[in-house]
Motif scaffolding. Structure first.
Motif, mmCIF file in Angstrom:
data_model
loop_
_atom_site.group_PDB
_atom_site.id
_atom_site.type_symbol
_atom_site.label_atom_id
_atom_site.label_comp_id
_atom_site.label_asym_id
_atom_site.label_seq_id
_atom_site.Cartn_x
_atom_site.Cartn_y
_atom_site.Cartn_z
ATOM 1 N N ALA A 66 48.365 31.969 40.909
ATOM 2 C CA ALA A 66 47.551 32.618 41.948
ATOM 3 C C ALA A 66 46.066 32.384 41.676
ATOM 4 C CB ALA A 66 47.877 34.094 42.005
ATOM 5 N N PRO A 67 45.613 31.124 41.695
ATOM 6 C CA PRO A 67 44.211 30.848 41.335
ATOM 7 C C PRO A 67 43.181 31.452 42.280
ATOM 8 C CG PRO A 67 45.258 28.880 42.227
ATOM 9 C CD PRO A 67 46.336 29.918 42.059
ATOM 10 N N ALA A 68 43.577 31.808 43.479
ATOM 11 C CA ALA A 68 42.631 32.444 44.408
ATOM 12 C C ALA A 68 42.388 33.903 44.036
ATOM 13 C CB ALA A 68 43.162 32.363 45.834
ATOM 14 N N HIS A 69 43.212 34.427 43.146
ATOM 15 C CA HIS A 69 43.105 35.842 42.786
ATOM 16 C C HIS A 69 42.848 36.072 41.297
ATOM 17 C CE1 HIS A 69 44.416 36.607 46.830
ATOM 18 N NE2 HIS A 69 45.479 35.854 46.623
ATOM 19 N N ILE A 70 43.436 35.237 40.444
ATOM 20 C CA ILE A 70 43.309 35.402 38.992
ATOM 21 C C ILE A 70 42.643 34.156 38.416
ATOM 22 C CG2 ILE A 70 44.546 35.708 36.801
ATOM 23 C CD1 ILE A 70 44.953 38.123 38.536
ATOM 24 N N GLN A 71 41.519 34.346 37.736
ATOM 25 C CA GLN A 71 40.817 33.229 37.110
ATOM 26 C C GLN A 71 41.112 33.126 35.624
ATOM 27 O OE1 GLN A 71 39.101 34.975 39.806
ATOM 28 N NE2 GLN A 71 40.129 33.217 40.686
ATOM 29 N N GLY A 72 41.629 34.192 35.030
ATOM 30 C CA GLY A 72 41.957 34.130 33.617
ATOM 31 C C GLY A 72 42.529 35.426 33.101
ATOM 32 N N CYS A 73 43.308 35.299 32.029
ATOM 33 C CA CYS A 73 43.867 36.449 31.332
ATOM 34 C C CYS A 73 43.986 36.066 29.865
ATOM 35 C CB CYS A 73 45.234 36.816 31.899
ATOM 36 S SG CYS A 73 45.982 38.229 31.047
ATOM 37 N N GLU A 74 43.363 36.864 29.016
ATOM 38 C CA GLU A 74 43.395 36.609 27.578
ATOM 39 C C GLU A 74 43.923 37.845 26.865
ATOM 40 O OE1 GLU A 74 39.442 35.731 26.273
ATOM 41 O OE2 GLU A 74 39.159 34.192 27.796
ATOM 42 N N LEU A 75 44.595 37.594 25.755
ATOM 43 C CA LEU A 75 45.031 38.693 24.904
ATOM 44 C C LEU A 75 43.851 39.106 24.040
ATOM 45 C CD1 LEU A 75 47.452 40.401 23.927
ATOM 46 C CD2 LEU A 75 47.843 38.637 22.202
ATOM 47 N N HIS A 76 43.412 40.354 24.184
ATOM 48 C CA HIS A 76 42.280 40.856 23.420
ATOM 49 C C HIS A 76 42.734 41.520 22.126
ATOM 50 C CE1 HIS A 76 38.300 42.487 22.667
ATOM 51 N NE2 HIS A 76 38.827 43.693 22.545
ATOM 52 N N GLU A 77 43.889 42.196 22.205
ATOM 53 C CA GLU A 77 44.386 42.931 21.044
ATOM 54 C C GLU A 77 45.889 43.133 21.211
ATOM 55 O OE1 GLU A 77 43.805 47.505 19.832
ATOM 56 O OE2 GLU A 77 41.930 46.370 19.990
ATOM 57 N N GLY A 78 46.661 42.985 20.135
ATOM 58 C CA GLY A 78 48.099 43.230 20.172
ATOM 59 C C GLY A 78 48.892 41.964 20.409
ATOM 60 N N GLU A 79 50.039 42.126 21.067
ATOM 61 C CA GLU A 79 50.946 41.027 21.366
ATOM 62 C C GLU A 79 51.228 40.994 22.864
ATOM 63 O OE1 GLU A 79 54.530 41.105 19.026
ATOM 64 O OE2 GLU A 79 53.462 41.916 17.300
ATOM 65 N N TRP A 80 51.454 39.784 23.388
ATOM 66 C CA TRP A 80 51.775 39.644 24.810
ATOM 67 C C TRP A 80 52.968 40.534 25.150
ATOM 68 C CZ3 TRP A 80 48.261 37.700 27.785
ATOM 69 C CH2 TRP A 80 47.425 36.675 27.331
ATOM 70 N N GLY A 81 52.797 41.385 26.141
ATOM 71 C CA GLY A 81 53.872 42.218 26.651
ATOM 72 C C GLY A 81 54.110 43.510 25.908
ATOM 73 N N ALA A 82 53.459 43.713 24.772
ATOM 74 C CA ALA A 82 53.714 44.911 23.970
ATOM 75 C C ALA A 82 52.894 46.102 24.467
ATOM 76 C CB ALA A 82 53.392 44.639 22.501
ATOM 77 N N VAL A 83 53.541 47.241 24.534
ATOM 78 C CA VAL A 83 52.835 48.476 24.873
ATOM 79 C C VAL A 83 51.762 48.702 23.816
ATOM 80 C CG1 VAL A 83 53.064 50.982 25.105
ATOM 81 C CG2 VAL A 83 54.815 49.468 26.062
ATOM 82 N N GLY A 84 50.554 49.046 24.272
ATOM 83 C CA GLY A 84 49.421 49.240 23.383
ATOM 84 C C GLY A 84 48.520 48.020 23.289
ATOM 85 N N SER A 85 48.983 46.888 23.803
ATOM 86 C CA SER A 85 48.155 45.677 23.793
ATOM 87 C C SER A 85 47.072 45.777 24.853
ATOM 88 C CB SER A 85 49.014 44.439 24.057
ATOM 89 O OG SER A 85 49.923 44.255 22.997
ATOM 90 N N ILE A 86 45.979 45.043 24.632
ATOM 91 C CA ILE A 86 44.854 45.039 25.571
ATOM 92 C C ILE A 86 44.630 43.614 26.059
ATOM 93 C CG2 ILE A 86 42.378 45.472 25.848
ATOM 94 C CD1 ILE A 86 42.682 47.681 23.709
ATOM 95 N N LEU A 87 44.532 43.473 27.381
ATOM 96 C CA LEU A 87 44.299 42.182 28.027
ATOM 97 C C LEU A 87 42.920 42.171 28.661
ATOM 98 C CD1 LEU A 87 47.723 41.817 29.887
ATOM 99 C CD2 LEU A 87 47.140 41.072 27.579
ATOM 100 N N LYS A 88 42.284 41.007 28.642
ATOM 101 C CA LYS A 88 41.020 40.793 29.358
ATOM 102 C C LYS A 88 41.338 39.946 30.584
ATOM 103 C CE LYS A 88 37.479 39.467 26.984
ATOM 104 N NZ LYS A 88 36.609 38.788 25.993
ATOM 105 N N TRP A 89 40.968 40.443 31.746
ATOM 106 C CA TRP A 89 41.249 39.773 33.021
ATOM 107 C C TRP A 89 39.953 39.346 33.694
ATOM 108 C CZ3 TRP A 89 46.197 39.042 34.893
ATOM 109 C CH2 TRP A 89 47.216 39.799 34.318
ATOM 110 N N ASN A 90 40.008 38.219 34.354
ATOM 111 C CA ASN A 90 38.975 37.769 35.287
ATOM 112 C C ASN A 90 39.704 37.552 36.610
ATOM 113 O OD1 ASN A 90 36.983 37.633 33.271
ATOM 114 N ND2 ASN A 90 37.698 35.617 32.667
ATOM 115 N N TRP A 91 39.297 38.296 37.630
ATOM 116 C CA TRP A 91 39.998 38.234 38.898
ATOM 117 C C TRP A 91 39.038 38.427 40.054
ATOM 118 C CZ3 TRP A 91 41.439 43.508 40.740
ATOM 119 C CH2 TRP A 91 41.080 44.521 39.854
ATOM 120 N N LEU A 92 39.522 38.158 41.264
ATOM 121 C CA LEU A 92 38.711 38.318 42.467
ATOM 122 C C LEU A 92 39.318 39.394 43.355
ATOM 123 C CD1 LEU A 92 38.031 34.610 43.511
ATOM 124 C CD2 LEU A 92 36.416 36.214 42.505
#
Length: 150
Positions: A35-61
């Protein structure tokens, strides 16, 4: 006008509910390709992908405007294909004290019914309800559906 509220959108899709949930929970970094028209990026900031308690950094429109957020995976339920993201930081926090989105994928015959629930608390009565976030969720869901149908 209430400061606390909830918005719900249900979208019937031809996606596989397991694939839909897996993408949002474990592979959200792929959304910038889906969905490049809506999401420009998603990075794992802390934790593990999909794990409760993890923090993601999003760039979106949203409404054509760039947004940057840090979001906590607050809740996940593999059996019900449900995940909740709570915004911790970002431009959106200038107008909301609290905002979180839950997305759940349910089997609906051969289709998948995706339900987005956005719960929020505004900083004051002049702040609009987050209808643009619901529109974003609808468009993102439809982009995921289109990708899965290819």
């Amino acid at each position: 006008m209430a400061l606390v509220g909830k918005r719900v959108a249900q979208i019937d899709t031809k996606c596989n509910r397991d694939a839909f949930h897996r993408l949002l929970r474990y592979n959200p970094y792929d959304l910038c390709n889906v969905a490049p028209a809506h999401i420009q990026g998603c990075e794992l900031h802390e934790g593990e992908w999909g794990a409760v308690g993890s923090i993601l950094k999003w760039n979106w429109l949203v409404d054509g405007q760039p947004q940057h957020t840090k979001e906590l995976i607050e809740f996940a339920d593999e059996n019900n294909k449900s995940i909740t993201f709570r915004v911790l930081e970002g431009e959106i926090m200038q107008i909301y004290k609290r905002i979180a989105a839950n997305v759940r994928a349910d089997q609906n015959g051969e289709n998948c019914l995706v339900t987005w629930t956005v719960e929020y608390e505004k900083i004051n009565e002049d702040v609009p309800d987050p209808d643009s976030i619901i529109d974003f969720a609808y468009n993102l869901t439809k982009d995921i559906e289109t990708h899965h149908l290819k």
